[in-house]
Design a protein around this motif. Structure first.
Motif, PDB file in Angstrom:
ATOM      1  N   GLU A   1      -4.637  -7.473  14.310  1.00 30.10           N
ATOM      2  CA  GLU A   1      -3.608  -7.511  15.202  1.00 30.10           C
ATOM      3  C   GLU A   1      -3.615  -9.024  15.946  1.00 30.10           C
ATOM      4  O   GLU A   1      -4.870  -9.491  16.321  1.00 30.10           O
ATOM      5  CB  GLU A   1      -3.656  -6.457  16.244  1.00 30.10           C
ATOM      6  N   LYS A   2      -2.750  -9.828  15.726  1.00 29.37           N
ATOM      7  CA  LYS A   2      -2.507 -11.090  16.337  1.00 29.37           C
ATOM      8  C   LYS A   2      -1.600 -11.267  17.483  1.00 29.37           C
ATOM      9  O   LYS A   2      -0.693 -10.926  17.296  1.00 29.37           O
ATOM     10  CB  LYS A   2      -2.476 -12.158  15.424  1.00 29.37           C
ATOM     11  N   THR A   3      -1.640 -12.031  18.619  1.00 29.17           N
ATOM     12  CA  THR A   3      -0.808 -12.323  19.635  1.00 29.17           C
ATOM     13  C   THR A   3      -1.456 -13.538  20.020  1.00 29.17           C
ATOM     14  O   THR A   3      -2.355 -14.174  19.819  1.00 29.17           O
ATOM     15  CB  THR A   3      -0.677 -11.278  20.737  1.00 29.17           C
ATOM     16  N   SER A   4      -0.247 -14.529  20.849  1.00 33.93           N
ATOM     17  CA  SER A   4      -0.594 -15.757  21.290  1.00 33.93           C
ATOM     18  C   SER A   4      -0.349 -15.373  22.845  1.00 33.93           C
ATOM     19  O   SER A   4       0.473 -14.847  23.431  1.00 33.93           O
ATOM     20  CB  SER A   4       0.466 -16.746  20.834  1.00 33.93           C
ATOM     21  N   THR A   5      -1.319 -16.132  23.670  1.00 35.99           N
ATOM     22  CA  THR A   5      -1.366 -15.930  25.056  1.00 35.99           C
ATOM     23  C   THR A   5      -1.503 -17.212  25.733  1.00 35.99           C
ATOM     24  O   THR A   5      -1.802 -18.283  25.068  1.00 35.99           O
ATOM     25  CB  THR A   5      -2.825 -15.110  25.473  1.00 35.99           C
ATOM     26  N   ALA A   6      -1.424 -17.290  27.041  1.00 39.02           N
ATOM     27  CA  ALA A   6      -1.327 -18.353  27.877  1.00 39.02           C
ATOM     28  C   ALA A   6      -2.978 -19.074  27.651  1.00 39.02           C
ATOM     29  O   ALA A   6      -3.207 -20.225  28.128  1.00 39.02           O
ATOM     30  CB  ALA A   6      -1.329 -18.169  29.308  1.00 39.02           C
ATOM     31  N   ASN A   7      -3.839 -18.148  27.487  1.00 36.28           N
ATOM     32  CA  ASN A   7      -5.297 -18.473  27.290  1.00 36.28           C
ATOM     33  C   ASN A   7      -5.732 -18.852  25.694  1.00 36.28           C
ATOM     34  O   ASN A   7      -6.912 -18.858  25.541  1.00 36.28           O
ATOM     35  CB  ASN A   7      -6.203 -17.400  27.831  1.00 36.28           C
ATOM     36  N   GLY A   8      -4.845 -18.731  24.992  1.00 38.83           N
ATOM     37  CA  GLY A   8      -5.093 -18.903  23.553  1.00 38.83           C
ATOM     38  C   GLY A   8      -4.761 -17.727  22.661  1.00 38.83           C
ATOM     39  O   GLY A   8      -4.421 -16.491  23.131  1.00 38.83           O
ATOM     40  N   ARG A   9      -4.634 -17.972  21.489  1.00 34.70           N
ATOM     41  CA  ARG A   9      -4.455 -16.995  20.440  1.00 34.70           C
ATOM     42  C   ARG A   9      -5.551 -15.752  20.551  1.00 34.70           C
ATOM     43  O   ARG A   9      -6.829 -16.091  20.424  1.00 34.70           O
ATOM     44  CB  ARG A   9      -4.238 -17.505  18.947  1.00 34.70           C
ATOM     45  N   VAL A  10      -5.038 -14.547  20.439  1.00 28.10           N
ATOM     46  CA  VAL A  10      -5.942 -13.541  20.279  1.00 28.10           C
ATOM     47  C   VAL A  10      -5.848 -12.710  19.287  1.00 28.10           C
ATOM     48  O   VAL A  10      -4.745 -12.268  18.523  1.00 28.10           O
ATOM     49  CB  VAL A  10      -5.632 -12.375  21.594  1.00 28.10           C
ATOM     50  N   THR A  11      -6.958 -12.651  18.518  1.00 28.97           N
ATOM     51  CA  THR A  11      -6.994 -11.865  17.130  1.00 28.97           C
ATOM     52  C   THR A  11      -8.081 -10.834  16.873  1.00 28.97           C
ATOM     53  O   THR A  11      -9.179 -10.900  17.472  1.00 28.97           O
ATOM     54  CB  THR A  11      -7.292 -12.850  16.099  1.00 28.97           C
ATOM     55  N   GLN A  12      -7.816  -9.627  16.668  1.00 29.77           N
ATOM     56  CA  GLN A  12      -8.701  -8.524  16.469  1.00 29.77           C
ATOM     57  C   GLN A  12      -8.755  -7.992  15.133  1.00 29.77           C
ATOM     58  O   GLN A  12      -7.474  -7.508  14.788  1.00 29.77           O
ATOM     59  CB  GLN A  12      -8.506  -7.619  17.514  1.00 29.77           C
ATOM     60  N   THR A  13      -9.857  -7.713  14.687  1.00 30.35           N
ATOM     61  CA  THR A  13      -9.991  -7.190  13.217  1.00 30.35           C
ATOM     62  C   THR A  13     -11.111  -6.138  13.245  1.00 30.35           C
ATOM     63  O   THR A  13     -11.968  -5.906  14.048  1.00 30.35           O
ATOM     64  CB  THR A  13     -10.434  -8.450  12.166  1.00 30.35           C
ATOM     65  N   ALA A  14     -10.402  -4.924  12.677  1.00 27.26           N
ATOM     66  CA  ALA A  14     -11.552  -3.836  12.776  1.00 27.26           C
ATOM     67  C   ALA A  14     -11.278  -3.299  11.639  1.00 27.26           C
ATOM     68  O   ALA A  14     -10.405  -2.956  10.794  1.00 27.26           O
ATOM     69  CB  ALA A  14     -10.779  -2.911  13.838  1.00 27.26           C
ATOM     70  N   HIS A  15     -12.667  -2.599  10.952  1.00 25.42           N
ATOM     71  CA  HIS A  15     -12.881  -2.012   9.831  1.00 25.42           C
ATOM     72  C   HIS A  15     -13.008  -0.475  10.253  1.00 25.42           C
ATOM     73  O   HIS A  15     -14.076  -0.380  10.964  1.00 25.42           O
ATOM     74  CB  HIS A  15     -13.727  -2.623   9.134  1.00 25.42           C
ATOM     75  N   TYR A  16     -12.545   0.385   9.752  1.00 25.40           N
ATOM     76  CA  TYR A  16     -12.897   1.975  10.160  1.00 25.40           C
ATOM     77  C   TYR A  16     -13.447   2.592   8.784  1.00 25.40           C
ATOM     78  O   TYR A  16     -12.924   2.340   7.685  1.00 25.40           O
ATOM     79  CB  TYR A  16     -11.748   2.603  10.399  1.00 25.40           C
ATOM     80  N   GLY A  17     -14.457   3.676   8.890  1.00 24.73           N
ATOM     81  CA  GLY A  17     -14.970   4.316   7.919  1.00 24.73           C
ATOM     82  C   GLY A  17     -15.654   5.833   8.499  1.00 24.73           C
ATOM     83  O   GLY A  17     -15.652   5.755   9.609  1.00 24.73           O
ATOM     84  N   ASP A  18     -16.169   6.483   7.432  1.00 28.73           N
ATOM     85  CA  ASP A  18     -16.844   7.667   7.857  1.00 28.73           C
ATOM     86  C   ASP A  18     -16.125   8.296   8.926  1.00 28.73           C
ATOM     87  O   ASP A  18     -16.640   8.924   9.869  1.00 28.73           O
ATOM     88  CB  ASP A  18     -17.964   7.230   8.364  1.00 28.73           C
ATOM     89  N   TYR A  19     -14.898   8.815   8.532  1.00 27.05           N
ATOM     90  CA  TYR A  19     -13.910   9.602   9.448  1.00 27.05           C
ATOM     91  C   TYR A  19     -14.506  10.828   9.492  1.00 27.05           C
ATOM     92  O   TYR A  19     -14.859  11.246   8.553  1.00 27.05           O
ATOM     93  CB  TYR A  19     -12.597   9.621   8.716  1.00 27.05           C
TER      94      TYR A  19
END
Length: 280
Positions: free
Chosen positions: A233-251
């Motif tokens: 997920e990516k968005t741009s903010t007043a403090n800079g670009r925010v990017t979060q990457t997550a990997h899921y497993g072992d449900y």
């Protein structure tokens, strides 16, 4: 610098873990040519939403970058049967907030999500400044008294893999980008841009609007069991670009989280009050 600033920066650093969005607007450059129409993608995404929610828990590893403010990694387990619970190990890898954390002797910590609060084990250097107590307790209701605290508290309690799928379901340009191998699994890649005004979950929409979010991009990878394997997920903010990457497993992994000992825990609200009184 006032000691109060240190504790507020600490809260911002902790928020970085749970944040799925931030203030500002987003952009997507170089859009890929869709291989399926949005209506054709929706049944697959709804199946993924239901399968992920039914799993109730998963192992997660993630990377979050918040402009020049903060970058961190997290690894652990999360459950979402009745609210959010889990335990994660967080490593602060860069940014101004990480520098403040290092001044407290904290480069990594254990974080626990429980029904009443979020707990963070800060380390020996921090304990030496807080009466020998290693754990910092952030009551969700108390976080609402901070600027943006309601958003922080809600993010901490509502961040689950399924939320990324729900966001993408509200995208006007959701598209299937084809088959890819992720974490050794065959997956289907979906992507879209989500306008906050189109978010159907009223609570989520209000939270995003309160944070001045206008839009963000979402990419997800779904395996053959309809489970979310990866999200960006990516968005741009007043403090800079925010990017979060997550990997899921072992449900379905067992998640058992214990509350830290009361004798070794200090409350964030109390600490903030004391810092304000003793600040220079």
């Amino acid at each position: 610098m006032k000691r109060t600033t240190v504790w507020l920066t600490t809260a911002a650093a902790l928020a970085g873990l749970a944040a799925c969005t931030s203030s500002g607007s987003s952009d997507r450059s170089g859009k890929e040519t869709p291989t399926a129409s949005a209506p054709a993608s929706l049944p697959a995404l709804r199946s993924a939403e239901h399968a992920t929610e039914r799993a109730r828990s998963a192992r997660v590893r993630s990377t979050t970058v918040m402009g020049t403010q903060l970058s961190l990694t997290a690894d652990g387990v999360l459950a979402w049967r009745d609210g959010l619970s889990g335990a994660l190990t967080i490593h602060y890898t860069g940014g101004t907030a990480a520098e403040t954390m290092r001044d407290l002797g904290v480069t990594s910590m254990e974080a626990r999500y429980l029904s009443d609060a979020y707990y963070a084990r800060m380390g020996d250097t921090f304990a030496a400044k807080t009466g020998g107590k290693h754990w910092l307790r952030y009551a969700y209701d108390d976080l609402k008294t901070l600027g943006g605290g309601a958003d922080l508290a809600d993010q901490m309690r509502s961040t689950t893999p399924g939320q990324s799928v729900r966001l993408l379901l509200d995208s006007d340009d959701v598209r299937e980008l084809g088959q890819e191998t992720v974490d050794g699994q065959r997956t289907t890649h979906y992507a879209g841009t989500v306008d906050v005004q189109d978010v159907t979950d009223s609570e989520l929409r209000q939270r995003l609007q309160a944070a001045d979010v206008t839009a963000e991009t979402v990419d997800i990878w779904i395996n053959e069991k309809n489970l979310l394997v990866k999200k960006v997920e990516k968005t741009s903010t007043a403090n800079g670009r925010v990017t979060q990457t997550a990997h899921y497993g072992d449900y379905g992994v067992k998640v058992a989280v214990q509350k830290p000992p009361a004798a070794d825990t200090t409350d964030f609200k109390t600490l903030l009050s004391q810092s304000g009184t003793n600040s220079s």
